[in-house]
Write a protein that holds these residues in place. Structure first.
Motif, PDB file in Angstrom:
ATOM      1  N   TYR A  68       0.831  -1.199   0.000  1.00  0.00           N
ATOM      2  CA  TYR A  68       0.000   0.000   0.000  1.00  0.00           C
ATOM      3  C   TYR A  68       0.867   1.251   0.000  1.00  0.00           C
ATOM      4  O   TYR A  68       2.042   1.220   0.377  1.00  0.00           O
ATOM      5  CB  TYR A  68      -0.910   0.027   1.243  1.00  0.00           C
ATOM      6  CG  TYR A  68      -1.858  -1.132   1.338  1.00  0.00           C
ATOM      7  CD1 TYR A  68      -3.141  -1.050   0.823  1.00  0.00           C
ATOM      8  CD2 TYR A  68      -1.465  -2.326   1.953  1.00  0.00           C
ATOM      9  CE1 TYR A  68      -4.019  -2.124   0.906  1.00  0.00           C
ATOM     10  CE2 TYR A  68      -2.334  -3.407   2.036  1.00  0.00           C
ATOM     11  CZ  TYR A  68      -3.604  -3.293   1.510  1.00  0.00           C
ATOM     12  OH  TYR A  68      -4.467  -4.367   1.583  1.00  0.00           O
ATOM     13  N   ARG A  69       0.253   2.338  -0.406  1.00  0.00           N
ATOM     14  CA  ARG A  69       0.874   3.648  -0.243  1.00  0.00           C
ATOM     15  C   ARG A  69      -0.250   4.660  -0.013  1.00  0.00           C
ATOM     16  O   ARG A  69      -1.437   4.336  -0.178  1.00  0.00           O
ATOM     17  CB  ARG A  69       1.692   4.033  -1.479  1.00  0.00           C
ATOM     18  CG  ARG A  69       0.860   4.346  -2.716  1.00  0.00           C
ATOM     19  CD  ARG A  69       1.740   4.760  -3.896  1.00  0.00           C
ATOM     20  NE  ARG A  69       0.930   5.159  -5.041  1.00  0.00           N
ATOM     21  CZ  ARG A  69       1.424   5.513  -6.223  1.00  0.00           C
ATOM     22  NH1 ARG A  69       2.758   5.487  -6.414  1.00  0.00           N
ATOM     23  NH2 ARG A  69       0.630   5.879  -7.210  1.00  0.00           N
ATOM     24  N   VAL A  70       0.108   5.858   0.384  1.00  0.00           N
ATOM     25  CA  VAL A  70      -0.870   6.921   0.612  1.00  0.00           C
ATOM     26  C   VAL A  70      -0.482   8.124  -0.235  1.00  0.00           C
ATOM     27  O   VAL A  70       0.639   8.634  -0.135  1.00  0.00           O
ATOM     28  CB  VAL A  70      -0.943   7.312   2.101  1.00  0.00           C
ATOM     29  CG1 VAL A  70      -1.899   8.484   2.300  1.00  0.00           C
ATOM     30  CG2 VAL A  70      -1.368   6.118   2.944  1.00  0.00           C
ATOM     31  N   ARG A  74      -5.062   9.567   0.577  1.00  0.00           N
ATOM     32  CA  ARG A  74      -5.880   8.432   0.183  1.00  0.00           C
ATOM     33  C   ARG A  74      -5.020   7.194  -0.013  1.00  0.00           C
ATOM     34  O   ARG A  74      -3.958   7.240  -0.629  1.00  0.00           O
ATOM     35  CB  ARG A  74      -6.640   8.720  -1.117  1.00  0.00           C
ATOM     36  CG  ARG A  74      -7.607   9.881  -1.025  1.00  0.00           C
ATOM     37  CD  ARG A  74      -8.768   9.596  -0.113  1.00  0.00           C
ATOM     38  NE  ARG A  74      -9.589   8.489  -0.592  1.00  0.00           N
ATOM     39  CZ  ARG A  74     -10.637   8.015   0.054  1.00  0.00           C
ATOM     40  NH1 ARG A  74     -10.979   8.523   1.234  1.00  0.00           N
ATOM     41  NH2 ARG A  74     -11.335   7.009  -0.440  1.00  0.00           N
ATOM     42  N   GLN A  75      -5.510   6.078   0.485  1.00  0.00           N
ATOM     43  CA  GLN A  75      -4.794   4.813   0.396  1.00  0.00           C
ATOM     44  C   GLN A  75      -4.905   4.235  -1.018  1.00  0.00           C
ATOM     45  O   GLN A  75      -5.954   4.320  -1.656  1.00  0.00           O
ATOM     46  CB  GLN A  75      -5.403   3.840   1.400  1.00  0.00           C
ATOM     47  CG  GLN A  75      -4.626   2.564   1.627  1.00  0.00           C
ATOM     48  CD  GLN A  75      -5.280   1.713   2.715  1.00  0.00           C
ATOM     49  OE1 GLN A  75      -6.381   1.192   2.522  1.00  0.00           O
ATOM     50  NE2 GLN A  75      -4.642   1.623   3.868  1.00  0.00           N
ATOM     51  N   LYS A  86      -6.957   2.823  -6.708  1.00  0.00           N
ATOM     52  CA  LYS A  86      -7.505   3.775  -5.753  1.00  0.00           C
ATOM     53  C   LYS A  86      -8.817   3.299  -5.143  1.00  0.00           C
ATOM     54  O   LYS A  86      -9.309   3.899  -4.186  1.00  0.00           O
ATOM     55  CB  LYS A  86      -7.735   5.125  -6.440  1.00  0.00           C
ATOM     56  CG  LYS A  86      -6.462   5.751  -7.008  1.00  0.00           C
ATOM     57  CD  LYS A  86      -6.765   7.053  -7.729  1.00  0.00           C
ATOM     58  CE  LYS A  86      -5.512   7.647  -8.331  1.00  0.00           C
ATOM     59  NZ  LYS A  86      -5.799   8.909  -9.073  1.00  0.00           N
ATOM     60  N   VAL A 135       2.926   8.401   7.726  1.00  0.00           N
ATOM     61  CA  VAL A 135       1.715   7.596   7.532  1.00  0.00           C
ATOM     62  C   VAL A 135       1.126   7.188   8.879  1.00  0.00           C
ATOM     63  O   VAL A 135      -0.098   7.231   9.077  1.00  0.00           O
ATOM     64  CB  VAL A 135       2.017   6.356   6.671  1.00  0.00           C
ATOM     65  CG1 VAL A 135       0.820   5.415   6.635  1.00  0.00           C
ATOM     66  CG2 VAL A 135       2.393   6.774   5.254  1.00  0.00           C
ATOM     67  N   GLN A 139      -2.596   8.156  10.022  1.00  0.00           N
ATOM     68  CA  GLN A 139      -3.551   7.098  10.363  1.00  0.00           C
ATOM     69  C   GLN A 139      -4.057   7.250  11.797  1.00  0.00           C
ATOM     70  O   GLN A 139      -5.252   7.095  12.069  1.00  0.00           O
ATOM     71  CB  GLN A 139      -2.891   5.731  10.208  1.00  0.00           C
ATOM     72  CG  GLN A 139      -3.119   5.045   8.878  1.00  0.00           C
ATOM     73  CD  GLN A 139      -2.806   3.567   8.978  1.00  0.00           C
ATOM     74  OE1 GLN A 139      -1.678   3.178   9.249  1.00  0.00           O
ATOM     75  NE2 GLN A 139      -3.801   2.739   8.730  1.00  0.00           N
ATOM     76  N   PRO A 236      -0.862  -1.307   7.109  1.00  0.00           N
ATOM     77  CA  PRO A 236      -1.761  -0.274   7.640  1.00  0.00           C
ATOM     78  C   PRO A 236      -2.670  -0.739   8.767  1.00  0.00           C
ATOM     79  O   PRO A 236      -3.367   0.079   9.363  1.00  0.00           O
ATOM     80  CB  PRO A 236      -2.597   0.123   6.404  1.00  0.00           C
ATOM     81  CG  PRO A 236      -1.762  -0.274   5.227  1.00  0.00           C
ATOM     82  CD  PRO A 236      -1.042  -1.511   5.657  1.00  0.00           C
ATOM     83  N   GLU A 288      -9.483   1.025   3.311  1.00  0.00           N
ATOM     84  CA  GLU A 288     -10.493   2.015   2.975  1.00  0.00           C
ATOM     85  C   GLU A 288     -11.702   1.488   2.219  1.00  0.00           C
ATOM     86  O   GLU A 288     -12.591   2.251   1.878  1.00  0.00           O
ATOM     87  CB  GLU A 288      -9.838   3.164   2.198  1.00  0.00           C
ATOM     88  CG  GLU A 288      -8.838   3.931   3.053  1.00  0.00           C
ATOM     89  CD  GLU A 288      -8.356   5.214   2.413  1.00  0.00           C
ATOM     90  OE1 GLU A 288      -8.803   5.515   1.290  1.00  0.00           O
ATOM     91  OE2 GLU A 288      -7.540   5.909   3.032  1.00  0.00           O
TER      92      GLU A 288
END
Length: 403
Positions: A68-70, A74-75, A86, A135, A139, A236, A288
């Motif tokens: 994952y990345r942000v 948005r994740q 997305k 992150v 979070q 996450p 998400e």
């Protein structure tokens, strides 16, 4: 010229050999069959052709976890075709109704954008990777917005992020920042964080420990990772899981028991109650959309089933009840692991059936009842045995699906 370029970009095996799930040889090689793009991706121990548009497939990082990345808050998740997704197009109808209800009940908790009842104090060590710290902070604030309305008074949470390079800090300042606490056990893992190879053998995600100290009306979330870590192996689920422990402690007035340990019928707290419920909450607040939540829940339990299937036969609801009783204790490696992965299914059932508000009520009833069974009876009208029997079909069906 166009044909030459296409040959350079895509592997072109015999057209009839390529279909979803068929074996391929070279990871990340690509081909097109009837205008459908396929990519060769690792699936368990095998490599298979995957439809690159299939949102149910995903890439895995060097430790086998999803990536994952942000971006702009948005994740995003890395697909098997190495695209950053997305969103997830799967409908609620493809998932078990209990799973859908639990996810919606947790993720739908009313949010307070000001976190009026939660005040963070940060202690982020210079050795902690900056991109991960960013992150974790974001979070934690997002989760705090959800938890704040559930509290009836203001709470300070000390968020501490450190690595294997912070021994002097751990031996010194940390004892003043979080008094009356012993982190020797939880931080033993730091000895394996010195190289990427050894860090990856411990999952590569980092981890944490959290608690509530009622005598100070203060909570803490101590997060740890390797100084060499990157977002490629960050999970996450960890920050919301640890903050779920904070919520447990605050609502229950602390983690003090009644002198009886996990697994004892007279105990107030059990392994799966502590870790399984924190996992259910952490998964729902960590990802998400329900598709990604579903995949993470399945991946965690599926791995434990593969590693320990022979220890825990699962053919009947009686087997499911027996497992739930087994993971009240965390006195073996298998029981400890399943207290998270199978425990999350117990509490997914509870929240999906009764709603998150009933979980809040259960925590508040900890100091008002003598034991776990009495608490369940007071909160949902079923004692321990009755609740396990009610949850058993869901545990059994989930286990069989993942087997």
């Amino acid at each position: 010229m166009a044909a030459t370029v296409a040959s350079a970009l895509y592997a072109l095996p015999a057209q009839g050999a390529v279909k979803p799930g068929s074996t391929c040889n070279s990871i990340n090689s690509k081909t097109v069959v009837k205008k459908v793009f396929f990519v060769c991706a690792k699936s368990g121990s095998k490599t298979k052709w995957i439809n690159s548009a299939d949102v149910t497939t995903y890439a895995t990082g060097p430790t086998g976890r999803l990536v994952y990345r942000v971006i702009d808050g948005r994740q995003q998740r890395l697909s098997s075709g190495n695209d950053w997704l997305k969103a997830d197009s799967r409908k609620d109808s493809v998932f078990d109704p209990i799973r859908v209800a639990a996810y919606k009940s947790i993720s739908g908790i009313a949010s307070d954008p000001t976190s009026a009842n939660i005040d963070f104090e940060y202690f982020i060590r210079p050795s902690y990777p900056k991109e991960i710290a960013s992150v974790v902070k974001a979070q934690s604030i997002k989760v705090a917005n959800k938890l704040s309305p559930l509290l009836d008074k203001k709470l300070k949470i000390k968020l501490i992020l450190l690595t294997e390079k912070d021994k002097s800090f751990i031996d010194g300042d940390l004892k003043q920042i979080v008094p009356d606490s012993n982190f020797a056990g939880p931080l033993e893992i730091l000895s394996d964080y010195g190289t990427k190879q050894s860090f990856y053998t411990r999952g590569g995600t980092g981890g944490g420990t959290a608690g509530y100290l009622p005598q100070y009306n203060m909570a803490y979330y101590l997060g740890h990772t390797s100084s060499l870590a990157t977002l490629e192996t960050f999970w996450p689920e960890v920050p919301p899981h640890e903050l779920a422990h904070v919520l447990q402690g605050v609502l229950a007035g602390g983690f003090g028991g009644n002198g009886f340990g996990e697994g004892d019928p007279r105990a107030k707290w059990h392994g799966h109650l502590l870790e399984g419920s924190a996992n259910t909450i952490g998964m729902a607040l960590g990802f998400e959309n329900i598709g990604w939540y579903n995949d993470e829940m399945d991946a965690l339990l599926g791995l434990d089933i593969a590693l320990n299937k022979s220890k825990y036969p699962m053919k009947t609801t009686a087997n499911a009840v027996a497992l739930m009783k087994e993971i009240e204790k965390r006195d073996t490696e298998a029981r400890n692991s399943f207290s998270y992965s199978a425990g999350q299914i117990i509490w997914e059932y509870y929240i999906g059936k009764y709603g998150f508000s009933k979980f809040v009520e259960l925590m508040k009833n900890v100091p008002l009842t003598d034991n776990f069974s009495e608490n369940l009876k007071k909160t949902i009208g079923l004692d321990r045995e009755g609740f396990y029997e009610a949850a058993a079909p869901y545990m059994l069906s989930t286990w069989k699906r993942l087997s």
